[in-house]
Design a protein around this motif. Sequence first.
Motif, PDB file in Angstrom:
ATOM      1  N   UNK A   7       0.802  -1.201   0.036  1.00  0.00           N
ATOM      2  CA  UNK A   7      -0.049  -0.248   0.038  1.00  0.00           C
ATOM      3  C   UNK A   7       0.954   1.289   0.031  1.00  0.00           C
ATOM      4  N   UNK A   8       0.490   2.287  -0.408  1.00  0.00           N
ATOM      5  CA  UNK A   8       1.025   3.805  -0.100  1.00  0.00           C
ATOM      6  C   UNK A   8       1.337   4.214  -1.537  1.00  0.00           C
ATOM      7  N   UNK A  39       8.887  -2.789 -11.150  1.00  0.00           N
ATOM      8  CA  UNK A  39       8.981  -3.253 -12.573  1.00  0.00           C
ATOM      9  C   UNK A  39       8.308  -2.147 -13.538  1.00  0.00           C
ATOM     10  N   UNK A  40       9.008  -1.446 -14.210  1.00  0.00           N
ATOM     11  CA  UNK A  40       8.203  -0.558 -15.163  1.00  0.00           C
ATOM     12  C   UNK A  40       7.646  -1.380 -16.345  1.00  0.00           C
ATOM     13  N   UNK A  41       6.549  -0.617 -17.043  1.00  0.00           N
ATOM     14  CA  UNK A  41       6.071  -1.260 -18.150  1.00  0.00           C
ATOM     15  C   UNK A  41       7.089  -1.681 -19.235  1.00  0.00           C
ATOM     16  N   UNK A  92       6.846   3.139 -11.604  1.00  0.00           N
ATOM     17  CA  UNK A  92       6.897   1.554 -11.815  1.00  0.00           C
ATOM     18  C   UNK A  92       5.820   0.929 -10.707  1.00  0.00           C
ATOM     19  N   UNK A  93       5.696  -0.316 -11.137  1.00  0.00           N
ATOM     20  CA  UNK A  93       4.664  -0.821 -10.011  1.00  0.00           C
ATOM     21  C   UNK A  93       5.846  -1.507  -8.889  1.00  0.00           C
ATOM     22  N   UNK A 122       1.769  -5.860  -5.716  1.00  0.00           N
ATOM     23  CA  UNK A 122       2.288  -4.757  -6.329  1.00  0.00           C
ATOM     24  C   UNK A 122       1.300  -3.321  -5.964  1.00  0.00           C
ATOM     25  N   UNK A 123       1.935  -2.347  -5.935  1.00  0.00           N
ATOM     26  CA  UNK A 123       1.359  -1.020  -5.850  1.00  0.00           C
ATOM     27  C   UNK A 123       2.147  -0.040  -6.754  1.00  0.00           C
TER      28      UNK A 123
END
Length: 129
Positions: A7-8, A39-41, A92-93, A122-123
Amino acid sequence: QVQLVESGGGLVQAGGSLRLSCSASGRTGGRYSRGWFRQARGKEREFVAAINRSGDTTYYGESVNGRLTISRHNAENTIYLQMNSLKPEDTATYLCAAGVYGPALTESNVSQARTYDYWGQGTQVTVSS
């Protein structure tokens, strides 16, 4: 079994700060290593930070350079990632990881995803320029 919930995350302007949390539940007795990846898209998963089982050693990825800090709240089985001076490249996630049955963290294995055996969903963190 361990369940991890992050979260956050959210949207923040460049230079701002966020504090991510990851709560663990399901397993009792003992402590285990914890980590953050992102992890970025369209890109591979990248190691961000980790803390070992005993909580006395922290590790950081090369791209962190002092802006991010990992910590843990043992009483609640929660870890945090304090992120300051955020950059668009931080978008990123962010994934929380736990190494329950895997090896103890070392300088050589801490950045490898296979070291960890439980992952959160993931957030999302988005940093606008």
